[in-house]
Design a protein around this motif. Structure first.
Motif, PDB file in Angstrom:
ATOM      1  N   ARG A   1      41.859  89.235   2.714  1.00 28.72           N
ATOM      2  CA  ARG A   1      41.366  89.318   1.339  1.00 28.72           C
ATOM      3  C   ARG A   1      42.577  90.753   1.116  1.00 28.72           C
ATOM      4  O   ARG A   1      43.183  90.809  -0.021  1.00 28.72           O
ATOM      5  CB  ARG A   1      40.380  89.830   1.498  1.00 28.72           C
ATOM      6  CG  ARG A   1      39.320  88.841   1.337  1.00 28.72           C
ATOM      7  CD  ARG A   1      37.163  89.011   0.902  1.00 28.72           C
ATOM      8  NE  ARG A   1      37.007  87.500   1.317  1.00 28.72           N
ATOM      9  CZ  ARG A   1      35.847  87.222   1.124  1.00 28.72           C
ATOM     10  NH1 ARG A   1      35.264  87.754   0.084  1.00 28.72           N
ATOM     11  NH2 ARG A   1      34.995  86.185   1.221  1.00 28.72           N
TER      12      ARG A   1
ATOM     13  N   CYS B   1      45.984  90.354   1.020  1.00 29.72           N
ATOM     14  CA  CYS B   1      46.618  89.351   0.031  1.00 29.72           C
ATOM     15  C   CYS B   1      46.380  89.692  -1.549  1.00 29.72           C
ATOM     16  O   CYS B   1      47.517  89.830  -1.673  1.00 29.72           O
ATOM     17  CB  CYS B   1      45.384  87.785  -0.313  1.00 29.72           C
ATOM     18  SG  CYS B   1      45.401  86.628   0.948  1.00 29.72           S
TER      19      CYS B   1
ATOM     20  N   PRO C   1      49.623  78.799  -1.695  1.00 26.30           N
ATOM     21  CA  PRO C   1      48.976  79.800  -1.083  1.00 26.30           C
ATOM     22  C   PRO C   1      47.259  79.399  -0.939  1.00 26.30           C
ATOM     23  O   PRO C   1      46.294  79.344  -0.557  1.00 26.30           O
ATOM     24  CB  PRO C   1      49.043  81.022  -1.189  1.00 26.30           C
ATOM     25  CG  PRO C   1      50.187  81.237  -1.488  1.00 26.30           C
ATOM     26  CD  PRO C   1      50.542  79.684  -2.407  1.00 26.30           C
ATOM     27  N   HIS C   2      46.956  79.601  -2.135  1.00 22.89           N
ATOM     28  CA  HIS C   2      45.285  79.321  -2.679  1.00 22.89           C
ATOM     29  C   HIS C   2      44.506  77.804  -1.851  1.00 22.89           C
ATOM     30  O   HIS C   2      43.846  78.459  -1.531  1.00 22.89           O
ATOM     31  CB  HIS C   2      44.573  79.706  -3.726  1.00 22.89           C
ATOM     32  CG  HIS C   2      44.759  78.256  -4.706  1.00 22.89           C
ATOM     33  ND1 HIS C   2      45.697  77.968  -5.535  1.00 22.89           N
ATOM     34  CD2 HIS C   2      43.969  77.862  -5.077  1.00 22.89           C
ATOM     35  CE1 HIS C   2      46.110  76.609  -6.087  1.00 22.89           C
ATOM     36  NE2 HIS C   2      44.182  76.311  -6.447  1.00 22.89           N
TER      37      HIS C   2
ATOM     38  N   HIS D   1      50.918  82.415   2.172  1.00 23.52           N
ATOM     39  CA  HIS D   1      50.437  81.745   2.996  1.00 23.52           C
ATOM     40  C   HIS D   1      49.527  82.130   3.768  1.00 23.52           C
ATOM     41  O   HIS D   1      48.358  81.828   4.212  1.00 23.52           O
ATOM     42  CB  HIS D   1      51.764  80.702   3.375  1.00 23.52           C
ATOM     43  CG  HIS D   1      52.215  79.758   1.936  1.00 23.52           C
ATOM     44  ND1 HIS D   1      52.627  80.192   1.148  1.00 23.52           N
ATOM     45  CD2 HIS D   1      52.128  78.803   1.480  1.00 23.52           C
ATOM     46  CE1 HIS D   1      53.336  79.235   0.209  1.00 23.52           C
ATOM     47  NE2 HIS D   1      52.967  78.710   0.484  1.00 23.52           N
TER      48      HIS D   1
ATOM     49  N   ARG E   1      41.896  84.730   5.875  1.00 21.08           N
ATOM     50  CA  ARG E   1      41.329  85.112   4.498  1.00 21.08           C
ATOM     51  C   ARG E   1      41.411  86.508   5.326  1.00 21.08           C
ATOM     52  O   ARG E   1      40.231  87.893   5.301  1.00 21.08           O
ATOM     53  CB  ARG E   1      39.812  84.739   5.211  1.00 21.08           C
ATOM     54  CG  ARG E   1      38.934  82.829   5.405  1.00 21.08           C
ATOM     55  CD  ARG E   1      38.456  82.659   6.562  1.00 21.08           C
ATOM     56  NE  ARG E   1      37.069  83.445   5.560  1.00 21.08           N
ATOM     57  CZ  ARG E   1      35.930  82.939   5.852  1.00 21.08           C
ATOM     58  NH1 ARG E   1      36.213  82.024   7.093  1.00 21.08           N
ATOM     59  NH2 ARG E   1      34.828  83.195   5.065  1.00 21.08           N
TER      60      ARG E   1
ATOM     61  N   LEU F   1      42.983  84.333  -5.588  1.00 23.81           N
ATOM     62  CA  LEU F   1      44.013  83.413  -5.249  1.00 23.81           C
ATOM     63  C   LEU F   1      44.667  82.635  -7.124  1.00 23.81           C
ATOM     64  O   LEU F   1      45.822  82.644  -7.660  1.00 23.81           O
ATOM     65  CB  LEU F   1      44.254  83.314  -4.745  1.00 23.81           C
ATOM     66  CG  LEU F   1      43.959  83.870  -3.570  1.00 23.81           C
ATOM     67  CD1 LEU F   1      44.491  83.589  -2.049  1.00 23.81           C
ATOM     68  CD2 LEU F   1      45.511  84.709  -3.625  1.00 23.81           C
TER      69      LEU F   1
ATOM     70  N   LEU G   1      37.764  84.271  -2.646  1.00 23.52           N
ATOM     71  CA  LEU G   1      39.090  84.832  -2.416  1.00 23.52           C
ATOM     72  C   LEU G   1      40.413  83.616  -3.160  1.00 23.52           C
ATOM     73  O   LEU G   1      41.127  83.620  -3.511  1.00 23.52           O
ATOM     74  CB  LEU G   1      39.529  84.272   0.031  1.00 23.52           C
ATOM     75  CG  LEU G   1      41.136  84.966  -0.339  1.00 23.52           C
ATOM     76  CD1 LEU G   1      41.577  86.090  -1.074  1.00 23.52           C
ATOM     77  CD2 LEU G   1      41.109  84.464   1.218  1.00 23.52           C
ATOM     78  N   LYS G   2      39.564  82.300  -3.034  1.00 24.39           N
ATOM     79  CA  LYS G   2      39.985  81.843  -3.827  1.00 24.39           C
ATOM     80  C   LYS G   2      39.867  81.330  -4.663  1.00 24.39           C
ATOM     81  O   LYS G   2      40.690  81.590  -5.662  1.00 24.39           O
ATOM     82  CB  LYS G   2      39.068  79.949  -3.028  1.00 24.39           C
ATOM     83  CG  LYS G   2      39.763  78.799  -3.118  1.00 24.39           C
ATOM     84  CD  LYS G   2      38.797  77.768  -3.432  1.00 24.39           C
ATOM     85  CE  LYS G   2      39.595  76.097  -3.011  1.00 24.39           C
ATOM     86  NZ  LYS G   2      41.260  75.818  -1.847  1.00 24.39           N
TER      87      LYS G   2
ATOM     88  N   ALA H   1      46.469  84.073   3.088  1.00 22.70           N
ATOM     89  CA  ALA H   1      45.253  83.216   2.502  1.00 22.70           C
ATOM     90  C   ALA H   1      44.933  82.076   3.665  1.00 22.70           C
ATOM     91  O   ALA H   1      43.569  82.428   4.105  1.00 22.70           O
ATOM     92  CB  ALA H   1      46.120  82.458   1.357  1.00 22.70           C
TER      93      ALA H   1
ATOM     94  N   VAL I   1      43.034  78.533   1.633  1.00 26.41           N
ATOM     95  CA  VAL I   1      41.608  79.001   1.889  1.00 26.41           C
ATOM     96  C   VAL I   1      40.413  78.236   1.865  1.00 26.41           C
ATOM     97  O   VAL I   1      40.397  77.004   1.510  1.00 26.41           O
ATOM     98  CB  VAL I   1      41.455  80.325   0.338  1.00 26.41           C
ATOM     99  CG1 VAL I   1      40.498  80.919   1.374  1.00 26.41           C
ATOM    100  CG2 VAL I   1      42.620  81.244   0.278  1.00 26.41           C
TER     101      VAL I   1
END
Length: 842
Positions: free
Chosen positions: A786, A789, A809-810, A778, A784, A824, A820-821, A781, A813
């Motif tokens: 990356r 993660c 977690p996602h 969490h 940010r 995840l 990144l979103k 994310a 973001v």
């Protein structure tokens, strides 16, 4: 501990137009307002307002301003602008950033420095949240220089960003949580009532009203800045304002307010401390001489920011021949990456020669200084320096710039080089170097000046020593002896050299006439005497690296010290806690321990248990923070360090009855890595272990330590591995149930994350805090991170755990970070499919 997070440089306003010194006519300092208040009535968040003619920035009160035609003021620390009549309202509604905290027994609970947000019209760089530029008013942190838009979405992100990382100069900044203002004129509240009759005296000296409590961190080098406002055309006042803005204003000192001594005394025990002398070569020599007297161990290095006329020491160390309005931020980056080198320093022992009949020319019996850092000379060059000094004292307004000063040197030098006054210098001087008579060589060369040169630079950047006669080194214990004439002196400016007499370890000079001499630019006429020159010591100096972008040079080893442990009965402590001398007399030695100054009290208890194995019913006693002694509760031991409560004598107090006694070995060395596990009693914290179902089988019988969490917050992999090797659990948690993995993910320390997922029990990857119910994933994310993660997911972290608000977690973001979103979300789908396959198989 202050969170020293790695900030994203693309979001930093490091190119602040105010980073370079403003022109002299733009800022006029208000008398007594440029220095912080160190008195007993000092407030932690007082603005340092200066008069300002800059009209672009609006008054901070905006439409509420009622003094639009009044004089404008600007805070040199946070850069808030206000009219003179608005300043009191600004102080109440929007005070300056906090520069210290008020001391109490629980001062170590103040661990974080918060952002100091101000509204600012002109902001360069990008918004931390949306990564877009600024076209209008924005929120700007006066500590770390991060900025957010004033929009609702970005302001909400700013509200969540509670802990300030102090920016790119964090390793040089003294956090406000390290500077404690003592209550009750030097006393701290104790569990035993203080005698009010003994504490009613008023003390205003900041060395008494304030105490520095550093947190030992291996990559932290707090920088104490000394400025001489009179150096280099009075640039010091403007520079002070810039340093006050970029650092904590309480680590910037005006040398005209008592010299460097009080500040050096105050910060002498700060691990890794560095000093910066802003001024001429004499200013650097002043700081070095005070360090000699105070005897700080280990000797801290000194850097130089050149504001003088010659600045030869600064040239030799790579800092240039003069400050020319460069970015102060760039200078601080250079200090961060500077190399620590050794420099020889020489002693002058002068004996007046009373047998010589006095002459009409009046002089002094002693040289201006008795220590040589740069050079010592006598003859025509010293006469020019003396005449310059006398002219500046008579008309200081004519010497307010470095260019004017050099013009005078050229004019005065021309007059004396033409005149014959010192052509017969060798007739009045005899010279012995390492016991060998060199007088004949002086006469052969017909010298008009004799120069003893410790560094390579002389006379504003010339190089008088010819390296063909031997290498010139700063730390070889050898000084170069050079003869100069009226012919060679001007040729030095064109790259010429003097007459190289010799290199020696000792020298003896005897004069029979009153002769001008100078030591590091300070000149006098010296009566006939005998001068013996010998090596005094070696100073630590900061030399500039050719490239400042490496950011290296900050690591250092924490000093290991031998500490004597002394025990007190509770009765003696209760009776004498206001009288430290009596406490010392009543105490008994129980043995010695060896520990580094970064050792916290939890670890120290383990060390002491080896020399006092028969009892654990005692408490640590702090004897250095305040005028009174007070005990540290067992629950607070993990927050304190040995450096907080003792120097070389550590006091422990029996909780009741007789004092602790030594029944085991007399000495114990921490380096044996055999720290004993201490018994936990009812007062020892259990770190609020509330996730019992998850922790079963995760090795929680290991020793817990606040140090594990601190190492993760700071990204100190060496400390983390050392603590783990000593048996401290990687599953240690704080009062909010955050693990080291939470902190490593929050602050982006990849190496810490890699070590934890390899060495810690598997359960750590999905442990959630009891504050937000979030896992380390969490945190990664939300901030940010990356790479982190990816590392956590590869280690088996779940993407399906919901926090207290039901978010996985996602969902934390930011929408703008689509890459990144998407990653995840896809990994979450893989985990869901894997779980369905497992359920089907079952």
């Amino acid at each position: 501990m202050v969170k020293r997070q790695d900030t994203i440089e693309s979001h930093m306003s490091t190119d602040d137009p105010e980073d370079s010194c403003p022109q002299e006519q733009e800022v006029v300092p208000v008398a007594s307002a440029s220095n912080v208040d160190w008195s007993s009535t000092a407030q932690p968040n007082t603005h340092l307002f200066q008069q300002s003619n800059l009209g672009e920035e609006p008054c901070q009160l905006g439409s509420d301003c009622q003094h639009s035609k009044a004089m404008r003021m600007k805070c040199s620390v946070c850069k808030i602008v206000a009219h003179e009549g608005c300043a009191p309202r600004i102080q109440k509604s929007l005070p300056c950033k906090i520069s210290f905290i008020t001391a109490d027994r629980d001062y170590r609970s103040h661990t974080n420095v918060g952002h100091h947000w101000i509204h600012r019209k002109k902001i360069k760089g990008k918004c931390r949240h949306c990564s877009k530029g600024f076209k209008s008013l924005g929120l700007f942190c006066s500590w770390c220089k991060l900025a957010y838009h004033n929009s609702e979405v970005c302001k909400e992100a700013a509200d969540k960003d509670e802990i300030c990382g102090l920016g790119i100069h964090a390793s040089l900044i003294v956090p406000s949580t390290w500077i404690l203002k003592l209550n009750r004129n030097g006393f701290i509240e104790s569990s035993i009532n203080l005698d009010k009759e003994k504490i009613n005296s008023d003390r205003t000296d900041y060395s008494i009203n304030f105490m520095i409590k550093p947190v030992p961190v291996s990559n932290c080098h707090p920088l104490i800045v000394f400025l001489n406002p009179k150096s280099g055309g009075n640039q010091g006042v403007k520079l002070m304002q810039r340093f006050q803005s970029l650092l904590n204003p309480r680590q910037v000192f005006d040398l005209t307010k008592g010299g460097p001594g009080p500040a050096i005394e105050m910060f002498r025990h700060v691990p890794g401390v560095r000093f910066l002398a802003c001024g001429g070569d004499g200013t650097a020599g002043w700081v070095l001489s005070v360090l000699d007297k105070i005897k700080v161990e280990p000797t801290p290095p000194v850097g130089v920011l050149p504001l003088g006329t010659g600045n030869d020491l600064s040239r030799h160390l790579g800092w240039g021949g003069g400050y020319m309005d460069e970015s102060i931020s760039d200078i601080l980056i250079g200090i961060q990456s500077a190399e620590v080198i050794s420099m020889d320093r020489w002693k002058l022992a002068t004996t007046p020669n009373k047998e010589i009949a006095p002459t009409e020319e009046k002089g002094q019996d002693l040289p201006p200084l008795d220590v040589v850092n740069n050079y010592f000379s006598m003859g025509v060059d010293a006469l020019i320096a003396l005449q310059f000094h006398e002219a500046r004292e008579a008309n200081p307004q004519k010497f307010n710039s470095r260019i004017k000063n050099k013009m005078y040197y050229g004019q005065a030098g021309g007059k004396d080089l033409i005149g014959p006054k010192w052509k017969k210098l060798s007739e009045y001087v005899t010279l012995e170097c390492d016991g060998q008579d060199m007088t004949a060589k002086l006469k052969e060369q017909k010298v008009h000046s004799i120069l003893f040169l410790n560094i390579s630079s002389f006379g504003s950047g010339t190089r008088p020593w010819n390296r063909a006669n031997g290498a010139q080194k700063l730390d070889d214990g050898i000084i170069e002896v050079i003869g100069l004439t009226t012919y060679t002196l001007p040729l030095l400016q064109a790259g010429g050299h003097g007459s190289c007499i010799c290199q020696c370890k000792t020298a003896k000079i005897t004069t029979t006439k009153t002769i001008p001499v100078q030591v590091d630019g300070e000149a006098v006429r010296l009566n006939p005497c005998t001068i013996e020159l010998s090596l005094l010591n070696k100073a630590k100096m900061l030399a500039k690296k050719k490239s400042n972008k490496s950011g290296g040079g900050l690591d250092y080893e924490l000093e290991e010290v031998d500490i004597e442990v002394r025990s007190l009965t509770f009765k003696d402590y209760e009776t004498h806690h206001l009288d430290k001398e009596s406490l010392l007399q009543k105490s008994q030695v129980v043995g010695n321990i060896k520990a580094d100054i970064g050792c916290d009290l939890t670890r120290a208890r383990g060390l002491i248990s080896r020399i006092m194995p028969g009892t654990s019913d005692w408490q640590f006693c702090d004897t250095i923070t305040a005028r009174n002694a007070f005990r540290i509760t067992k629950g607070g031991e993990g927050k304190h360090f040995l450096i907080d409560i003792c120097l070389n004598q550590l006091f422990v107090v029996s909780s009741s009855g007789e004092g602790p006694t030594a029944t085991g070995p007399a000495d114990y060395n921490q380096s044996n890595n055999e720290v004993a596990t201490t018994a936990q009693d009812e007062t020892t914290p259990n770190f609020h272990l509330t996730m019992s179902s998850l922790r079963e089988g995760c090795g929680l019988l290991e020793k817990t330590s606040e140090g594990i969490l601190k190492a993760a917050r700071l990204g100190d992999l060496e400390l983390l591995t050392t603590l783990h090797a000593e048996g401290y659990s990687l599953l240690s948690i704080d009062e909010t149930a955050k693990t080291a993995l939470h902190y490593g993910a929050r602050f982006g320390h990849k190496e810490v994350i890699r070590y934890l997922v390899q060495k810690a029990p598997q359960c750590i990857v999905d442990m959630t805090d009891n504050e937000k119910g979030q896992s380390a994933l969490h945190k990664a994310a939300a901030y940010r991170r990356r790479d982190i993660c990816c590392m956590l997911i590869a280690a088996g972290a779940s993407l399906l755990i919901q926090d207290k608000e039901g978010r996985i977690p996602h969902e934390l973001v930011e929408e703008e970070d689509t890459e990144l979103k998407s990653y995840l979300e896809s990994q979450k789908q893989f985990q869901e499919v894997a779980m369905q396959d497992m359920e089907t198989a079952l």
